[in-house]
Design a protein around this motif. Sequence first.
Motif, mmCIF file in Angstrom:
data_model
loop_
_atom_site.group_PDB
_atom_site.id
_atom_site.type_symbol
_atom_site.label_atom_id
_atom_site.label_comp_id
_atom_site.label_asym_id
_atom_site.label_seq_id
_atom_site.Cartn_x
_atom_site.Cartn_y
_atom_site.Cartn_z
ATOM 1 N N PRO A 191 1.106 -1.099 -0.070
ATOM 2 C CA PRO A 191 0.438 0.005 -0.081
ATOM 3 C C PRO A 191 0.756 1.256 0.030
ATOM 4 N N GLU A 192 0.054 2.170 -0.388
ATOM 5 C CA GLU A 192 0.472 3.798 -0.230
ATOM 6 C C GLU A 192 0.776 4.099 0.987
ATOM 7 N N LEU A 193 1.502 4.685 1.920
ATOM 8 C CA LEU A 193 1.758 4.894 3.123
ATOM 9 C C LEU A 193 2.473 6.145 2.706
ATOM 10 N N PHE A 194 1.745 7.064 3.584
ATOM 11 C CA PHE A 194 2.935 8.424 3.939
ATOM 12 C C PHE A 194 2.946 9.545 5.215
ATOM 13 N N PHE A 195 3.829 9.424 5.407
ATOM 14 C CA PHE A 195 3.333 11.282 6.887
ATOM 15 C C PHE A 195 2.737 11.883 6.969
ATOM 16 N N LYS A 196 1.927 12.117 7.247
ATOM 17 C CA LYS A 196 1.112 13.740 7.811
ATOM 18 C C LYS A 196 1.120 14.703 8.404
ATOM 19 N N ALA A 197 1.554 14.531 9.183
ATOM 20 C CA ALA A 197 0.968 15.212 10.575
ATOM 21 C C ALA A 197 2.301 14.576 12.315
ATOM 22 N N THR A 198 2.950 15.860 12.802
ATOM 23 C CA THR A 198 2.977 15.590 14.044
ATOM 24 C C THR A 198 1.730 15.979 14.955
ATOM 25 N N GLY A 199 2.252 16.298 16.238
ATOM 26 C CA GLY A 199 1.108 16.265 16.647
ATOM 27 C C GLY A 199 0.991 17.790 17.216
ATOM 28 N N ALA A 200 1.773 18.830 16.788
ATOM 29 C CA ALA A 200 1.714 19.992 16.777
ATOM 30 C C ALA A 200 0.727 20.426 15.435
ATOM 31 N N ARG A 201 0.602 20.490 14.730
ATOM 32 C CA ARG A 201 -0.037 20.406 13.599
ATOM 33 C C ARG A 201 -1.123 19.705 13.471
ATOM 34 N N VAL A 202 -1.834 19.674 14.756
ATOM 35 C CA VAL A 202 -3.425 18.304 14.152
ATOM 36 C C VAL A 202 -3.938 19.317 15.034
ATOM 37 N N ALA A 203 -4.846 20.460 14.631
ATOM 38 C CA ALA A 203 -6.077 21.405 14.871
ATOM 39 C C ALA A 203 -7.082 19.945 16.135
ATOM 40 N N ALA A 204 -8.005 20.758 16.899
ATOM 41 C CA ALA A 204 -8.230 20.234 17.347
ATOM 42 C C ALA A 204 -9.718 20.072 17.103
ATOM 43 N N PRO A 205 -11.129 19.769 17.769
ATOM 44 C CA PRO A 205 -12.348 19.316 16.888
ATOM 45 C C PRO A 205 -12.659 21.332 16.699
ATOM 46 N N GLU A 206 -13.114 21.886 15.977
ATOM 47 C CA GLU A 206 -13.569 23.306 16.300
ATOM 48 C C GLU A 206 -12.537 24.091 15.799
ATOM 49 N N GLN A 207 -11.199 24.068 16.110
ATOM 50 C CA GLN A 207 -10.105 24.531 15.670
ATOM 51 C C GLN A 207 -9.471 24.948 14.610
ATOM 52 N N THR A 208 -9.800 25.591 13.807
ATOM 53 C CA THR A 208 -9.097 26.392 12.551
ATOM 54 C C THR A 208 -8.159 25.875 11.678
ATOM 55 N N MET A 209 -8.330 25.308 10.636
ATOM 56 C CA MET A 209 -7.088 24.481 9.743
ATOM 57 C C MET A 209 -7.263 26.200 8.868
ATOM 58 N N TYR A 210 -6.300 25.251 8.398
ATOM 59 C CA TYR A 210 -5.441 25.724 6.792
ATOM 60 C C TYR A 210 -5.002 25.352 5.501
ATOM 61 N N LEU A 211 -5.615 26.572 4.434
ATOM 62 C CA LEU A 211 -5.553 26.391 3.268
ATOM 63 C C LEU A 211 -4.362 26.829 2.598
ATOM 64 N N ARG A 212 -3.106 26.111 2.222
ATOM 65 C CA ARG A 212 -2.180 26.928 1.436
ATOM 66 C C ARG A 212 -2.076 27.862 0.585
ATOM 67 N N SER A 213 -0.750 28.185 0.391
ATOM 68 C CA SER A 213 -1.534 29.684 0.239
ATOM 69 C C SER A 213 -0.945 29.464 -1.179
ATOM 70 N N ASP A 214 -0.312 28.209 -1.908
ATOM 71 C CA ASP A 214 0.006 28.820 -3.396
ATOM 72 C C ASP A 214 -0.689 27.741 -3.775
ATOM 73 N N SER A 215 -1.677 27.251 -3.113
ATOM 74 C CA SER A 215 -2.542 26.155 -3.907
ATOM 75 C C SER A 215 -3.952 26.754 -4.323
ATOM 76 N N ASP A 216 -4.352 26.633 -5.185
ATOM 77 C CA ASP A 216 -6.014 26.777 -5.622
ATOM 78 C C ASP A 216 -6.576 25.652 -6.231
ATOM 79 N N TRP A 217 -6.108 24.599 -5.424
ATOM 80 C CA TRP A 217 -7.919 23.346 -5.753
ATOM 81 C C TRP A 217 -7.553 22.531 -3.959
ATOM 82 N N GLN A 218 -8.464 22.651 -3.201
ATOM 83 C CA GLN A 218 -8.221 21.953 -2.211
ATOM 84 C C GLN A 218 -9.136 21.255 -1.373
ATOM 85 N N ILE A 219 -9.306 20.418 -0.921
ATOM 86 C CA ILE A 219 -10.732 19.722 -0.466
ATOM 87 C C ILE A 219 -10.120 18.752 0.974
ATOM 88 N N PRO A 220 -10.789 18.608 2.314
ATOM 89 C CA PRO A 220 -10.549 17.806 3.318
ATOM 90 C C PRO A 220 -11.233 16.802 2.392
#
Length: 292
Positions: free
Chosen positions: A116-145
């Motif tokens: 399977p394809e496996l990749f690293f996604k995040a460290t704990g410090a990069r993880v948003a909690a429920p209701e916390q704001t997530m961020y869109l990349r400034s250099d991307s025009d096509w982003q989805i959850p």
Amino acid sequence: MKIIKRKTNNNEAEMAVVMEDQTVYDLGAESWAELIDRAAVEGRQPAEMIQEITAEAAPLSENFDALALLVPIEISEVWAAGVTYQKSREARNYEASDGRPAAETFYDKVYDAPRPELFFKATGARVAAPEQTMYLRSDSDWQIPEPELGLVLNSRAELLGFTIGNDLSSRDIEGENPLYLPQAKVWKRSCSIGPSVRLADTVADPYAFQIICRIFRGKEKVFEGDAYVNQLKRKLEELIDYLKKDNDMFDGTVLLTGTCVVPPNDFTLKDGDVMEIEIPGIGVLRNPVKAL
């Protein structure tokens, strides 16, 4: 039986359990690790220990919806599996072929390969909690959850529970070149985990989980889709086995198992959108998104 971490009125962290009737009980622990370690010392399954705790306690006076929720576990690493559903395969092929319908690409090889394809996604410090704001990349025009079932693992790669993950992704960056995958996947608060952990020993069949994704723009719902984990091409145990192979594992590892719900190809998130990912039996993970 869903385990949450809440912020108390004194701004302290407290582990709690949400029962089927939505009553909430404090568990007398400040962390997921403390709770799991206590059960291990007592030689019991966590669910058995929690049932004993709640049998002798009074529920909280606050309603569940009024609680300030934190990421339910202390996350060391978040990993993710890619192209594990046919829907994801089709979306990746569309990105990589400049939008040609039914085009075949290397993602077909990933989907059908033994590994399977496996990749690293995040460290704990990069993880948003429920209701916390997530961020869109400034250099991307096509982003989805990317709504995903998450597996909560310990340092022995044992499956302790299930949670919800939002693997926010930049489709244009990944589609431009597969070697750009880390940039398409990893930036600050590009991952959210929560709102709870459903203990593994309380789940009869994880493949029966339904995953629902909704996106709101203002008061309008601009997307809703759903699918079931039984559409997963690979077994959960297979993904865990590959992740732990010749790898150091840590308590608080979350493995996201891939997305099976993808918005239309002409859709992209915008500043101020609100994403909801629901897995009945685990809860609703809700996050607003903001442009960087």
